[in-house]
Design a protein around this motif. Structure first.
Motif, PDB file in Angstrom:
ATOM      1  N   ASN A 165      -6.434   6.468  -3.286  1.00 23.14           N
ATOM      2  CA  ASN A 165      -6.853   5.231  -3.936  1.00 23.14           C
ATOM      3  C   ASN A 165      -7.455   4.297  -2.885  1.00 23.14           C
ATOM      4  OD1 ASN A 165      -7.024   2.701  -5.198  1.00 23.14           O
ATOM      5  ND2 ASN A 165      -5.136   2.997  -6.351  1.00 23.14           N
ATOM      6  N   TRP A 203      -7.826   1.155  -2.862  1.00 18.14           N
ATOM      7  CA  TRP A 203      -7.021  -0.055  -2.681  1.00 18.14           C
ATOM      8  C   TRP A 203      -5.811   0.222  -1.791  1.00 18.14           C
ATOM      9  CZ3 TRP A 203      -8.923  -4.600  -3.508  1.00 18.14           C
ATOM     10  CH2 TRP A 203      -9.899  -4.783  -4.474  1.00 18.14           C
ATOM     11  N   GLY A 252       0.820  -1.208   0.000  1.00 18.95           N
ATOM     12  CA  GLY A 252       0.000   0.000   0.000  1.00 18.95           C
ATOM     13  C   GLY A 252       0.853   1.256   0.000  1.00 18.95           C
ATOM     14  N   ALA A 293      -7.206   0.435   1.668  1.00 20.87           N
ATOM     15  CA  ALA A 293      -7.536  -0.908   2.147  1.00 20.87           C
ATOM     16  C   ALA A 293      -6.279  -1.665   2.551  1.00 20.87           C
ATOM     17  CB  ALA A 293      -8.289  -1.678   1.059  1.00 20.87           C
TER      18      ALA A 293
END
Length: 655
Positions: free
Chosen positions: A256, A258, A239, A261
């Motif tokens: 983003n 993702w 990440g 996350a």
């Protein structure tokens, strides 16, 4: 004297000619492996343009940035994730066995890298995949090298031994920058060939010379702990890696979903890892080691120091290659190599301070040297922040030299303090955790420093770049489009030796339409450095301010670590003392082994209820089998307080 009773008679302590010879063999072999592994972490950075030209791929086009980032950061990410597991496997099956296998894996991966049979995206994926395998071998080496040295050397020589080993490794990061430029100028495959003879020699030498000293203890594999740590660390660091890339209309990828996350999921999984490790009988890593003050403080200081130092080499290379060297007449294609040469004072500072600090810390304890090292590094960062972008080189060289001195002063005693503070049976896992903090700090640093620099550039670069391009005849729409491209491409073009403006304007075709004079100005050595100097300096102030804060924070943690603490889990058996509370089996730096005060408070002589030297309920010094107080070379009573090293909850650790 800072050795324990058990360590005075351990193998490799220099009391016999065979033991004395073996410890130097172990030091020289592990130093070779650490240097090789860390050189390879940075050698690819400078060789990247030649590598990507060799596989016919432009790494700076938007679709190829991921290849570039994974080539740079994938190696560090894999090592950060695997070193704890591989250190634990060394504790279970033999540190030398895992270490030797690491030499084999690293060497075979280097051979595979040099024979990349593909071009384009396929060629890049081949290189990334084998870099991952190479990092796996490097993690085997890094996870067990410090544990092998800790086993081989007595406590009063560990700072020196681990200092030489650690400084060779840290210096390898900067030597790799120089070697990458030299070898890539000849053939990009030579960047990987260089590892093959070193790896073969080191492998044969390791298998013939190294031997197991520590007793292995087979146990069941902690699948849950291994899985949660590996996945959690992987998604967290991935990440951070993708956070550097642009997303949507933003200069970075922190918006983003993702990336978010990955950051949240990584933290959750690592938290679950910590909980799991406290609940099972045979954990991958015993979290109770963090109850040892010297271990916890050393790793925390190491993490902060690594974050402060990790992105430094990238910032300095960009500063030199993208601005200073072109302003002094160097072609962009040559600047990465010369950036490595001009950064040699930094390596020199490491090489001088590391071994000296290690030797002195063996005598006086690690705290003053580790703390002073981070303070000196913070002062050097302050000096770099105050320099003009087009600086006088002598002043720059002095500042980076002292930055290297500071890091060298810190690394040696801090590593020795960490490794000496844990039980012998946990040294592999402890070495892995130490490497994880260090490598994760490097990865975090790159993510943090690049994001801070990109944020600084995004605030000021578009306006400056747009006006500069229009002044040379570039149309307003093209200038506006180029000016608002993600700054990450501009940074990486400077880092890798590409002509920045030529790379930015190339896809538009505008360079073919402009007058030759304007093209010469735009792609010359003065235009881009003069244009970016102001915005880049603004970013540098942000980056170096963060490095100063991190260095001073690490220095404060180091200062609070307490006096030197050496864990002794091999004290001779004593008659159990009735109604005696558990006590740590440890030796502090300047006096008798005490109770928990030697661990928590760092005192040379600890007492229960403030009664003076450690005693059992005021009854007097503990006797070993009734024979009288146990003396450590006349330094004071060694309090045994039981039939085996002090245990709490059955884990054998003082807390």
């Amino acid at each position: 004297m800072r050795t324990t009773i058990a360590e005075l008679s351990q193998t490799g302590n220099g009391n016999s000619s065979g033991g004395d010879r073996y410890k130097w063999v172990a030091l020289s072999n592990t130093t070779l492996s650490m240097t090789m592994a860390t050189i390879d972490a940075s050698i690819v950075i400078i060789a990247m343009p030649a590598i990507f030209r060799g596989i016919h791929l432009n790494p700076l086009t938007p679709g190829n940035i991921s290849y570039l980032l994974w080539m740079i950061l994938g190696y560090l990410l894999v090592q950060s994730v695997l070193v704890v597991t591989l250190g634990r496997l060394g504790d279970m099956f033999g540190r030398v066995k895992i270490y030797n296998l690491g030499f084999v894996v690293f060497t075979l991966a280097s051979i595979a890298l040099s024979f990349d049979p593909m071009v384009g995206g396929g060629g890049a994926l081949w290189l990334i995949a084998w870099r991952v395998v190479q990092a796996f071998g490097g993690a085997m080496l890094m996870a067990n090298a410090a544990a092998i040295l800790t086993d081989a050397f007595p406590a009063n020589q560990r700072g020196m031994a681990l200092g030489i080993n650690q400084i060779a490794g840290i210096s390898g990061q900067f030597v790799g920058l120089l070697l990458g430029g030299l070898l890539a100028a000849w053939d990009w495959r030579a960047v990987f060939w260089i590892n093959v003879p070193i790896g073969v020699f080191g492998t044969v030498w390791a298998y013939r010379s190294l031997r197991e000293i520590a007793t292995t203890r087979r146990s069941s594999i902690d699948w849950a702990g291994n899985a949660t740590f590996a996945v959690g660390a992987s998604v967290l660091l991935a990440g951070i890696t993708y956070g550097i890339q642009p997303y949507g209309g933003h200069a970075t990828g922190w918006t983003n979903p993702w990336v978010d996350a990955g950051l949240i999921g990584g933290v959750v999984l690592l938290t679950a890892f910590g909980i799991i490790e406290t609940k099972i009988a045979e954990p991958m890593f015993r979290m109770s080691l963090f109850k040892i003050r010297a271990f916890a403080a050393g790793n925390a200081a190491s993490l902060m120091g690594a974050i402060a130092r990790g992105g430094l080499q990238f910032m300095l290379v960009i500063w030199l290659a993208g601005i200073w060297l072109p302003l002094h007449g160097y072609d962009f294609i040559q600047t990465p190599l010369w950036a490595g040469i001009y950064m040699l004072p930094l390596t020199g500072g490491f090489l001088i301070a590391g071994p000296v600090s290690g030797v002195l810390s063996d005598r006086y304890g690690p705290r003053p040297f580790a703390t002073a090292g981070l303070v000196i590094a913070a002062l050097a960062f302050t000096g770099l922040m105050l320099l003009p972008v087009n600086f006088p080189y002598l002043l720059f060289a002095i500042l980076i030299f002292f930055n290297g001195v500071g890091s060298g002063l810190f690394a040696s005693p801090n590593t020795a303090a960490i490794m000496s503070s844990v039980p012998a049976r946990d040294r592999g896992a402890a070495s892995g955790m130490r490497s994880t903090f260090q490598n994760s700090g490097m990865s975090l640093s790159i993510g943090i420093f690049f994001s801070l620099m990109i944020a600084g550039l995004a605030a000021t670069l578009p306006r400056t770049l747009s006006s500069g391009l229009r002044a040379q005849g570039v149309s307003a729409p093209v200038a506006a489009h180029v000016a608002h491209l993600p700054p990450v491409s501009t940074l990486f073009s400077a880092l890798l030796g590409y002509n920045p403006v030529g790379n930015l304007l190339g896809p538009s075709g505008v360079l073919k339409k402009l007058p030759a004079h304007n093209v010469a100005v735009l792609t010359g050595k003065q235009f881009f450095p003069s244009l970016i100097s102001g915005p880049f300096h603004h970013g540098l102030i942000i980056v170096f301010s963060a490095a100063i804060a991190l260095s001073l924070g690490g220095a404060l943690i180091s200062l609070l670590r307490g006096r030197q603490f050496i864990y002794d889990d091999s004290v001779p058996t004593a008659v159990p003392a009735p109604a005696a509370a558990p006590a740590p089996s440890a030796v502090a730096s300047d006096g008798p082994a005490g109770l928990t005060g030697a661990l928590h408070n760092g005192e040379a002589s600890a007492s229960r209820n403030g009664a003076g030297p450690a005693q059992r309920n005021g009854a007097g010094p503990a006797h070993r089998n009734g024979a009288g107080p146990a003396h450590r070379n006349g330094a004071g009573p060694v309090h045994l307080n039981g039939a085996r090293p002090a245990q709490r909850n059955g884990d054998g650790l003082a807390d």
